[in-house]
Design a protein around this motif. Structure first.
Motif, PDB file in Angstrom:
ATOM      1  N   ARG A 156      -3.848  26.421  -1.484  1.00 52.20           N
ATOM      2  CA  ARG A 156      -2.453  26.144  -1.864  1.00 52.20           C
ATOM      3  C   ARG A 156      -2.349  25.832  -3.352  1.00 52.20           C
ATOM      4  O   ARG A 156      -1.424  26.282  -4.033  1.00 52.20           O
ATOM      5  N   ILE A 157      -3.274  25.052  -3.872  1.00 44.50           N
ATOM      6  CA  ILE A 157      -3.262  24.721  -5.306  1.00 44.50           C
ATOM      7  C   ILE A 157      -3.376  25.994  -6.133  1.00 44.50           C
ATOM      8  O   ILE A 157      -2.642  26.187  -7.109  1.00 44.50           O
ATOM      9  N   LEU A 158      -4.281  26.879  -5.740  1.00 47.05           N
ATOM     10  CA  LEU A 158      -4.476  28.126  -6.489  1.00 47.05           C
ATOM     11  C   LEU A 158      -3.266  29.051  -6.391  1.00 47.05           C
ATOM     12  O   LEU A 158      -3.079  29.931  -7.238  1.00 47.05           O
ATOM     13  N   HIS A 159      -2.449  28.848  -5.387  1.00 46.46           N
ATOM     14  CA  HIS A 159      -1.292  29.725  -5.158  1.00 46.46           C
ATOM     15  C   HIS A 159      -0.027  29.216  -5.851  1.00 46.46           C
ATOM     16  O   HIS A 159       1.021  29.853  -5.760  1.00 46.46           O
ATOM     17  N   THR A 160      -0.131  28.097  -6.573  1.00 46.74           N
ATOM     18  CA  THR A 160       1.079  27.499  -7.147  1.00 46.74           C
ATOM     19  C   THR A 160       1.305  27.856  -8.610  1.00 46.74           C
ATOM     20  O   THR A 160       2.224  27.337  -9.237  1.00 46.74           O
ATOM     21  N   GLY A 161       0.489  28.726  -9.168  1.00 51.00           N
ATOM     22  CA  GLY A 161       0.655  29.120 -10.565  1.00 51.00           C
ATOM     23  C   GLY A 161      -0.563  28.761 -11.390  1.00 51.00           C
ATOM     24  O   GLY A 161      -1.259  27.789 -11.096  1.00 51.00           O
ATOM     25  N   GLY A 162      -0.816  29.577 -12.400  1.00 51.37           N
ATOM     26  CA  GLY A 162      -1.989  29.366 -13.226  1.00 51.37           C
ATOM     27  C   GLY A 162      -3.222  30.061 -12.676  1.00 51.37           C
ATOM     28  O   GLY A 162      -4.270  30.085 -13.318  1.00 51.37           O
ATOM     29  N   ALA A 163      -3.086  30.614 -11.464  1.00 51.50           N
ATOM     30  CA  ALA A 163      -4.200  31.299 -10.819  1.00 51.50           C
ATOM     31  C   ALA A 163      -3.662  32.236  -9.749  1.00 51.50           C
ATOM     32  O   ALA A 163      -2.527  32.107  -9.295  1.00 51.50           O
ATOM     33  N   VAL A 164      -4.488  33.170  -9.343  1.00 46.20           N
ATOM     34  CA  VAL A 164      -4.219  34.064  -8.226  1.00 46.20           C
ATOM     35  C   VAL A 164      -5.388  33.924  -7.255  1.00 46.20           C
ATOM     36  O   VAL A 164      -6.549  34.066  -7.651  1.00 46.20           O
ATOM     37  N   LEU A 165      -5.082  33.597  -6.018  1.00 45.55           N
ATOM     38  CA  LEU A 165      -6.139  33.460  -5.019  1.00 45.55           C
ATOM     39  C   LEU A 165      -6.644  34.849  -4.653  1.00 45.55           C
ATOM     40  O   LEU A 165      -5.971  35.609  -3.967  1.00 45.55           O
ATOM     41  N   LYS A 166      -7.841  35.182  -5.143  1.00 48.31           N
ATOM     42  CA  LYS A 166      -8.391  36.521  -4.953  1.00 48.31           C
ATOM     43  C   LYS A 166      -9.080  36.669  -3.592  1.00 48.31           C
ATOM     44  O   LYS A 166      -9.080  37.745  -3.005  1.00 48.31           O
ATOM     45  N   GLY A 167      -9.682  35.585  -3.099  1.00 47.20           N
ATOM     46  CA  GLY A 167     -10.371  35.686  -1.822  1.00 47.20           C
ATOM     47  C   GLY A 167     -11.381  34.582  -1.639  1.00 47.20           C
ATOM     48  O   GLY A 167     -11.324  33.540  -2.302  1.00 47.20           O
ATOM     49  N   VAL A 168     -12.320  34.812  -0.720  1.00 56.12           N
ATOM     50  CA  VAL A 168     -13.384  33.860  -0.438  1.00 56.12           C
ATOM     51  C   VAL A 168     -14.733  34.559  -0.615  1.00 56.12           C
ATOM     52  O   VAL A 168     -14.846  35.771  -0.447  1.00 56.12           O
ATOM     53  N   MET A 169     -15.745  33.769  -0.971  1.00 49.47           N
ATOM     54  CA  MET A 169     -17.078  34.331  -1.167  1.00 49.47           C
ATOM     55  C   MET A 169     -18.117  33.322  -0.691  1.00 49.47           C
ATOM     56  O   MET A 169     -17.873  32.117  -0.668  1.00 49.47           O
ATOM     57  N   THR A 170     -19.283  33.827  -0.306  1.00 48.66           N
ATOM     58  CA  THR A 170     -20.360  32.949   0.128  1.00 48.66           C
ATOM     59  C   THR A 170     -21.708  33.586  -0.154  1.00 48.66           C
ATOM     60  O   THR A 170     -21.799  34.795  -0.402  1.00 48.66           O
ATOM     61  N   HIS A 171     -22.745  32.738  -0.118  1.00 45.32           N
ATOM     62  CA  HIS A 171     -24.122  33.184  -0.355  1.00 45.32           C
ATOM     63  C   HIS A 171     -25.020  32.420   0.606  1.00 45.32           C
ATOM     64  O   HIS A 171     -25.158  31.201   0.489  1.00 45.32           O
ATOM     65  N   ALA A 172     -25.632  33.119   1.566  1.00 44.47           N
ATOM     66  CA  ALA A 172     -26.492  32.472   2.547  1.00 44.47           C
ATOM     67  C   ALA A 172     -27.905  32.318   1.983  1.00 44.47           C
ATOM     68  O   ALA A 172     -28.842  33.019   2.367  1.00 44.47           O
ATOM     69  N   GLY A 173     -28.065  31.372   1.089  1.00 48.51           N
ATOM     70  CA  GLY A 173     -29.342  31.170   0.433  1.00 48.51           C
ATOM     71  C   GLY A 173     -30.446  30.694   1.359  1.00 48.51           C
ATOM     72  O   GLY A 173     -31.635  30.846   1.046  1.00 48.51           O
ATOM     73  N   GLU A 174     -30.070  30.124   2.503  1.00 49.05           N
ATOM     74  CA  GLU A 174     -31.089  29.683   3.463  1.00 49.05           C
ATOM     75  C   GLU A 174     -31.864  30.857   4.049  1.00 49.05           C
ATOM     76  O   GLU A 174     -32.919  30.673   4.657  1.00 49.05           O
ATOM     77  N   SER A 175     -31.356  32.068   3.865  1.00 49.94           N
ATOM     78  CA  SER A 175     -32.069  33.257   4.359  1.00 49.94           C
ATOM     79  C   SER A 175     -33.429  33.405   3.698  1.00 49.94           C
ATOM     80  O   SER A 175     -34.342  34.017   4.256  1.00 49.94           O
ATOM     81  N   TYR A 176     -33.598  32.808   2.510  1.00 48.30           N
ATOM     82  CA  TYR A 176     -34.867  32.922   1.792  1.00 48.30           C
ATOM     83  C   TYR A 176     -36.007  32.191   2.501  1.00 48.30           C
ATOM     84  O   TYR A 176     -37.184  32.431   2.217  1.00 48.30           O
ATOM     85  N   SER A 177     -35.657  31.285   3.413  1.00 50.91           N
ATOM     86  CA  SER A 177     -36.681  30.519   4.121  1.00 50.91           C
ATOM     87  C   SER A 177     -37.069  31.151   5.457  1.00 50.91           C
ATOM     88  O   SER A 177     -37.904  30.602   6.187  1.00 50.91           O
TER      89      SER A 177
END
Length: 378
Positions: A156-177
């Protein structure tokens, strides 16, 4: 200018271009099979020639770990760039300069405070930063959980101006173990499902969330399906390394980066071969130490890149490496590896080893090396 591997100064970071190209094609084929864009993480190579090869194979956009990388690759002509480290408020001025210059730079955050800093700065500068929210899909490092109410608050904060909510991202770093296909497939599905759930939670609140970005080299190569995902990110696959070999996603003959070193001495009574590849050449990374097979500071090959059975770089000082054979292997090291012998060492972590050098020696199928500069620093 080209050179023969036998004439290169040592230590040197050598890239086997044929292996690298195969690795690039393999990951691109996987992304194509799964029906998603591939946005490679170029922090592994930080090299224009490598990134050009990835884009030529079909990659769309890049991921970077520093704004210096973003600047360098933008000057190379790449405009679709994701800076995949939570944005520090003090770096927003650098990000603004890139966007004002025409770079389509996207940034990330995982907190209310971070989102407020971005939007307040953006409004003050009449800029709308494109922002991804980082999702914690496996309790590895950073991000917000998909079921945490703060996720929608950030959106909601990102959607109120000054930014555009582009999406979500993640990195499953635990896969290295991990080190079995079943476990890797399971964490790849967890990575996918958690990021998709986060996007769905944002959309359910009436907010846009067009992009769902996931990836690490182990999960990217192990994923069975990526429904709901729009893009895949991975980095170390371009070279691979001993950590990835232990994880089980590559063979030793697929490792494209090695350190060329010279034998500079012996301690025959101890079975030690002294090289000029200390930890300044290999990096301090001992990533295989916590895995099933500990390879010391690296596995040793001959100058042609052929593995020497049982020989490891077992310890390192700043400029000196100490290689030795496994116990029980009786080798006359002074006769077999006289002073001046050239060897190549396969590293634990390609990103860390590459970072020790200002350029790679790119070795082609004819055995000729051409220098490829890389971008270091922040």
């Amino acid at each position: 200018m080209t050179a023969c591997i036998d004439t290169l100064d040592t230590p040197a970071a050598v890239v086997d271009v044929t292996r690298m190209q195969r690795n690039i094609q393999r990951m691109q084929a996987q992304a194509d099979r799964l029906g998603v864009r591939l946005r490679p993480h170029v922090k592994t190579s930080k090299c224009a020639a490598v990134v050009e090869a990835q884009i030529a194979a079909g990659a769309q956009g890049i991921t970077v770990s520093t704004l210096k990388e973003a600047q360098a690759f933008f000057q190379q002509g790449i405009t679709d760039i994701l800076y995949a480290v939570a944005m520090a408020p003090g770096k927003l001025t650098q990000a603004l300069a890139l966007r004002r210059a025409g770079c389509g730079l996207a940034i990330i955050t995982d907190s209310v405070a971070g989102a407020k800093a971005i939007t307040e700065f953006g409004r003050a500068q009449s800029e709308s930063f494109e922002v991804f929210i980082e999702i914690d899909s496996d309790h590895h490092r950073s991000g917000v959980r998909s079921d945490d109410p703060v996720l929608v608050e950030i959106a909601r904060i990102l959607h109120t101006g000054g930014a555009v909510l582009k999406g979500v991202m993640t990195h499953a770093g635990e896969s290295y173990s991990l080190n079995t296909l079943e476990a890797l497939q399971a964490i790849a599905e967890l990575e996918r499902s958690e990021c998709v759930k986060a996007a769905e939670a944002i959309r359910a609140a009436g907010l846009p969330c067009p992009e769902v970005s996931v990836g690490s080299t182990p999960t990217a190569l192990s994923a069975v399906r990526l429904e709901g995902v729009t893009e895949l990110r991975a980095g170390v696959y371009v070279f691979f390394d001993l950590v990835m070999h232990n994880v089980g996603v590559c063979r030793l003959d697929e490792l494209a980066l090695s350190v060329l070193t010279t034998v500079i001495g012996h301690q025959a009574e101890k079975g030690w071969i002294i090289t000029d590849s200390g930890w300044m050449a290999m990096s301090r990374d001992r990533g295989t130490q916590s895995q099933a097979s500990d390879y010391g500071y690296g596995l040793v090959c001959n100058s042609a890149g052929e593995l020497i059975e049982g020989l490891q770089l077992r310890s390192a000082n700043q400029e000196h490496g100490v290689a030795s054979f496994e116990k029980g292997q009786n080798v006359d090291i002074e006769q077999r590896f006289p002073i001046g012998t050239r060897l190549r060492v396969l590293p634990n972590h390609a990103c860390a080893t590459g970072a020790q050098y200002s350029a790679y020696e790119a070795l082609d199928e004819r055995g000729e090396a051409r220098q490829w500069p890389r971008h270091n620093g922040w």
